[in-house]
Design an enzyme around this catalytic site. Structure first.
Site, mmCIF file in Angstrom:
data_model
loop_
_atom_site.group_PDB
_atom_site.id
_atom_site.type_symbol
_atom_site.label_atom_id
_atom_site.label_comp_id
_atom_site.label_asym_id
_atom_site.label_seq_id
_atom_site.Cartn_x
_atom_site.Cartn_y
_atom_site.Cartn_z
ATOM 1 N N SER A 8 -4.933 0.629 -4.349
ATOM 2 C CA SER A 8 -5.248 -0.702 -3.667
ATOM 3 C C SER A 8 -6.265 -1.083 -2.839
ATOM 4 O O SER A 8 -6.297 0.141 -1.582
ATOM 5 C CB SER A 8 -3.326 0.122 -2.981
ATOM 6 O OG SER A 8 -3.525 -0.200 -1.358
ATOM 7 N N HIS A 33 -4.589 -3.257 -6.728
ATOM 8 C CA HIS A 33 -3.271 -3.600 -5.885
ATOM 9 C C HIS A 33 -3.638 -4.019 -4.437
ATOM 10 O O HIS A 33 -4.555 -4.332 -4.086
ATOM 11 C CB HIS A 33 -2.742 -2.425 -5.508
ATOM 12 C CG HIS A 33 -1.121 -2.368 -5.447
ATOM 13 N ND1 HIS A 33 0.136 -2.732 -5.810
ATOM 14 C CD2 HIS A 33 -0.528 -2.157 -3.948
ATOM 15 C CE1 HIS A 33 1.031 -2.598 -4.614
ATOM 16 N NE2 HIS A 33 0.433 -2.403 -4.581
ATOM 17 N N ASP A 35 -1.908 -5.578 -0.890
ATOM 18 C CA ASP A 35 -1.160 -5.341 -0.201
ATOM 19 C C ASP A 35 -1.249 -6.449 1.083
ATOM 20 O O ASP A 35 -1.741 -6.855 1.839
ATOM 21 C CB ASP A 35 -1.351 -3.755 0.881
ATOM 22 C CG ASP A 35 -0.753 -3.248 -0.345
ATOM 23 O OD1 ASP A 35 0.766 -3.402 -1.058
ATOM 24 O OD2 ASP A 35 -1.511 -2.040 -0.512
ATOM 25 N N MET A 37 0.948 -7.952 3.753
ATOM 26 C CA MET A 37 2.046 -8.134 5.293
ATOM 27 C C MET A 37 2.015 -8.933 5.714
ATOM 28 O O MET A 37 0.574 -9.495 6.421
ATOM 29 C CB MET A 37 1.254 -6.892 5.880
ATOM 30 C CG MET A 37 1.246 -5.448 5.020
ATOM 31 S SD MET A 37 1.043 -3.695 5.692
ATOM 32 C CE MET A 37 0.630 -3.098 4.220
ATOM 33 N N HIS A 66 1.119 -7.426 -4.514
ATOM 34 C CA HIS A 66 2.826 -6.856 -3.748
ATOM 35 C C HIS A 66 2.519 -7.767 -1.993
ATOM 36 O O HIS A 66 1.957 -7.723 -1.144
ATOM 37 C CB HIS A 66 2.070 -5.423 -3.576
ATOM 38 C CG HIS A 66 3.762 -4.747 -2.141
ATOM 39 N ND1 HIS A 66 3.373 -3.407 -1.901
ATOM 40 C CD2 HIS A 66 4.871 -4.726 -2.274
ATOM 41 C CE1 HIS A 66 4.862 -2.682 -1.474
ATOM 42 N NE2 HIS A 66 5.675 -4.409 -1.648
ATOM 43 N N MET A 68 4.449 -7.971 1.138
ATOM 44 C CA MET A 68 5.423 -7.505 1.874
ATOM 45 C C MET A 68 6.488 -8.368 3.233
ATOM 46 O O MET A 68 4.878 -8.130 3.984
ATOM 47 C CB MET A 68 5.293 -6.036 2.834
ATOM 48 C CG MET A 68 4.989 -5.058 1.432
ATOM 49 S SD MET A 68 4.169 -3.644 2.076
ATOM 50 C CE MET A 68 2.425 -4.344 1.469
ATOM 51 N N MET A 137 8.708 1.872 -3.560
ATOM 52 C CA MET A 137 8.080 3.060 -2.888
ATOM 53 C C MET A 137 8.482 3.956 -2.286
ATOM 54 O O MET A 137 9.140 4.466 -2.458
ATOM 55 C CB MET A 137 8.039 1.532 -1.680
ATOM 56 C CG MET A 137 7.877 0.832 -1.215
ATOM 57 S SD MET A 137 6.466 0.136 -1.221
ATOM 58 C CE MET A 137 5.639 0.810 -0.522
ATOM 59 N N ASP A 175 4.513 2.750 -5.193
ATOM 60 C CA ASP A 175 3.375 3.428 -4.248
ATOM 61 C C ASP A 175 3.662 3.645 -2.657
ATOM 62 O O ASP A 175 4.720 3.375 -2.650
ATOM 63 C CB ASP A 175 3.600 1.746 -4.138
ATOM 64 C CG ASP A 175 2.311 0.481 -3.090
ATOM 65 O OD1 ASP A 175 2.090 1.920 -2.732
ATOM 66 O OD2 ASP A 175 2.337 -0.709 -3.115
ATOM 67 N N GLY A 176 2.620 4.385 -2.344
ATOM 68 C CA GLY A 176 2.634 5.471 -1.828
ATOM 69 C C GLY A 176 2.479 6.926 -1.549
ATOM 70 O O GLY A 176 3.352 7.914 -1.860
HETATM 71 C C1 DX5 Z 1 2.184 0.497 1.395
HETATM 72 C C2 DX5 Z 1 0.882 0.080 1.021
HETATM 73 C C3 DX5 Z 1 0.866 0.252 0.109
HETATM 74 C C4 DX5 Z 1 -0.875 1.123 0.185
HETATM 75 C C5 DX5 Z 1 -1.035 2.723 -0.084
HETATM 76 O O1 DX5 Z 1 2.916 -0.096 2.326
HETATM 77 O O2 DX5 Z 1 2.131 -0.653 -0.342
HETATM 78 O O3 DX5 Z 1 0.162 0.053 -1.285
HETATM 79 O O4 DX5 Z 1 -1.448 0.887 0.524
HETATM 80 O O5 DX5 Z 1 -1.321 3.814 0.650
HETATM 81 P P1 DX5 Z 1 -1.932 5.047 0.173
HETATM 82 O O6 DX5 Z 1 -1.867 5.275 -1.715
HETATM 83 O O7 DX5 Z 1 -2.678 5.427 0.943
HETATM 84 O O8 DX5 Z 1 -0.183 5.732 0.663
HETATM 85 ZN ZN ZN Z 2 1.766 -1.757 -2.300
#
Ligand code: DX5
Ligand code: ZN
Length: 216
Positions: A8, A33, A35, A37, A66, A68, A137, A175-176
């Site tokens: 990510s 990946h 992300d 947001m 992804h 969000m 998640m 993920d996470g």
């Molecule tokens: C969280 C994201 C993840 C995040 C994971 O909202 O969707 O993809 O980047 O990061 P780590 O591996 O640091 O938890």
């Molecule tokens: Zn993610």
């Protein structure tokens, strides 16, 4: 079972983003990946379409987007055109999930659905045969670097049973908070794809961390 790693880049050094993409290109990682947001569905804002477009010009690995974000439908085509190979939407944001998933598939890319930690696997009952992948998640979305939520293992096992009992090929992505300590157990519970941000990027040797997570 096939195993994949998706670093990510939320955890990468944005001033050196090009170098981090080249690192992923050289590594054994399978996907990148990405992300997105919106500050509404999740309490943080990350990056969007123009940055994805620039990354996709140098990326040699498929980009796993992804979303969000609330109301993802108007952004499906722009993200596809910017280089997404997969688009994941949250079940919690899609009132007409079947329509959204099929719209993503009509664009000729993978279509996936994501569940927040509190959303039960059973909520996938009517959509599981339509999606290429389910993203579970293992933290509440919005930030990198959060601790892994342990109840994820039982969700993976439940979902693995649902997929296998129906003879489906749906991938399970997690993920996470993924790192070398939980990676093996996640793969053994039935996950196919591990997303990892801080564990990979907060290291002097991210290529080694990707290798170790893949071969955990
Ligand atoms: C969280 C994201 C993840 C995040 C994971 O909202 O969707 O993809 O980047 O990061 P780590 O591996 O640091 O938890
Ligand atoms: Zn993610």
């Amino acid at each position: 079972m096939n195993r994949y790693i998706a670093p990510s880049i939320l955890a990468s050094n944005f001033l050196e983003l090009g170098k981090d993409i080249e690192m992923i290109n050289k590594s054994e990682a399978h996907w990148i990946h990405y992300d997105v947001m919106d500050g509404v569905f999740v309490p943080n804002i990350s990056f969007g379409i123009p940055i994805l477009k620039q990354i996709s010009e140098i990326a040699l690995k498929p980009i796993d987007v992804h979303l969000m974000i609330k109301n993802p439908d108007p952004y499906i085509i722009p993200f596809k055109e910017a280089g997404a190979a997969n688009i994941t939407v949250h079940i919690e944001t899609c009132i007409h999930l079947n329509r959204t998933i099929n719209f993503i598939k009509e664009q000729g890319i993978m279509a996936s659905v994501c569940l927040n930690p509190h959303t039960p696997v059973d909520s996938l009952d009517e959509i599981i045969s339509e999606v290429d992948m389910v993203l579970l998640m293992s933290v509440n979305p919005g930030y990198g670097g959060q601790p892994f939520i342990e109840s994820t293992y039982s969700k993976i096992s439940k979902l693995r049973k649902m997929i296998d009992s129906r003879g489906l090929k749906t991938l399970i992505e997690v993920d996470g908070g993924v790192n070398i300590r939980n990676g093996k157990k996640l793969f053994e519970a039935g996950a196919n794809v591990l997303v990892s941000g801080s564990y990979i990027f907060q290291s002097d040797d991210p290529i080694k961390r990707i290798f170790e997570l893949l071969n955990v």
